[in-house]
Design a protein around this motif. Structure first.
Motif, PDB file in Angstrom:
ATOM      1  N   PRO A  57       0.958  -1.293  -0.032  1.00  0.00           N
ATOM      2  CA  PRO A  57       0.145  -0.080  -0.121  1.00  0.00           C
ATOM      3  C   PRO A  57       0.773   1.459   0.058  1.00  0.00           C
ATOM      4  O   PRO A  57       1.914   1.251   0.784  1.00  0.00           O
ATOM      5  N   ARG A  58       0.499   2.100  -0.835  1.00  0.00           N
ATOM      6  CA  ARG A  58       0.946   3.578  -0.781  1.00  0.00           C
ATOM      7  C   ARG A  58       0.355   4.393   0.385  1.00  0.00           C
ATOM      8  O   ARG A  58      -0.698   4.411   0.547  1.00  0.00           O
ATOM      9  N   ARG A  59       1.295   4.830   1.215  1.00  0.00           N
ATOM     10  CA  ARG A  59       0.559   5.562   2.099  1.00  0.00           C
ATOM     11  C   ARG A  59       1.221   7.102   1.944  1.00  0.00           C
ATOM     12  O   ARG A  59       2.374   7.266   1.705  1.00  0.00           O
ATOM     13  N   PRO A  60       0.261   8.161   1.974  1.00  0.00           N
ATOM     14  CA  PRO A  60      -0.951   8.209   2.660  1.00  0.00           C
ATOM     15  C   PRO A  60      -2.098   7.496   2.044  1.00  0.00           C
ATOM     16  O   PRO A  60      -1.732   7.167   0.909  1.00  0.00           O
ATOM     17  N   CYS A  61      -2.952   7.337   2.736  1.00  0.00           N
ATOM     18  CA  CYS A  61      -4.513   7.026   1.963  1.00  0.00           C
ATOM     19  C   CYS A  61      -4.988   7.739   0.689  1.00  0.00           C
ATOM     20  O   CYS A  61      -4.568   8.919   0.512  1.00  0.00           O
TER      21      CYS A  61
END
Length: 144
Positions: free
Chosen positions: A29-33
């Motif tokens: 997952p890439r963070r931020p959302c």
């Protein structure tokens, strides 16, 4: 925090995995959302001219191009598309003609020239898949 829950580094909330984009070339997952990215982009391209996004800001942020350089390029091209030589015919939301698009190399980011909307779309498609041009030509010949 379960496997399907991810912590956003921006807002600090734990959200379902589907609330996050994937990292480039990875399933992580890439963070931020997604919501934080959307908020950031809205703020970054803040409305500065009535209901319109500042053209100068988009040129600077997206292409590292000044308004003066854009205007110089436009004058050098006599306001016409660098490929078809026509004035822009596509219309914006308010009905006014759109500005010529800044054509750039998608890998290096180097600015090439200014193109009309139609030529910019074709150029982008062919740049991603050069064989597409031959397929389109064959299709048109077949259905001439």
């Amino acid at each position: 925090m379960g496997d399907d829950q991810v912590l956003c580094r921006k807002c600090g909330e734990t959200k379902p995995r589907k609330a996050f984009y994937d990292q480039l070339h990875s399933a992580l997952p890439r963070r931020p959302c997604k919501a934080c990215i959307s908020t950031y982009k809205r703020d970054r391209y803040a409305v500065t001219d009535g209901d319109r996004v500042s053209h100068a800001q988009v040129l600077r942020e997206k292409y590292d191009l000044t308004s003066a350089r854009y205007e110089t390029m436009l004058a050098e091209q006599q306001g016409r598309c660098a490929i078809c030589g026509q004035l822009e015919t596509a219309r914006g939301r308010g009905g006014a003609p759109r500005r010529l698009a800044v054509d750039h190399d998608k890998r290096s980011g180097a600015v090439r020239r200014l193109l009309c909307h139609r030529c910019n779309l074709v150029t982008s498609a062919v740049e991603e898949n050069p064989a597409l041009l031959d397929k389109v030509r064959a299709y048109l010949q077949e259905h001439a």
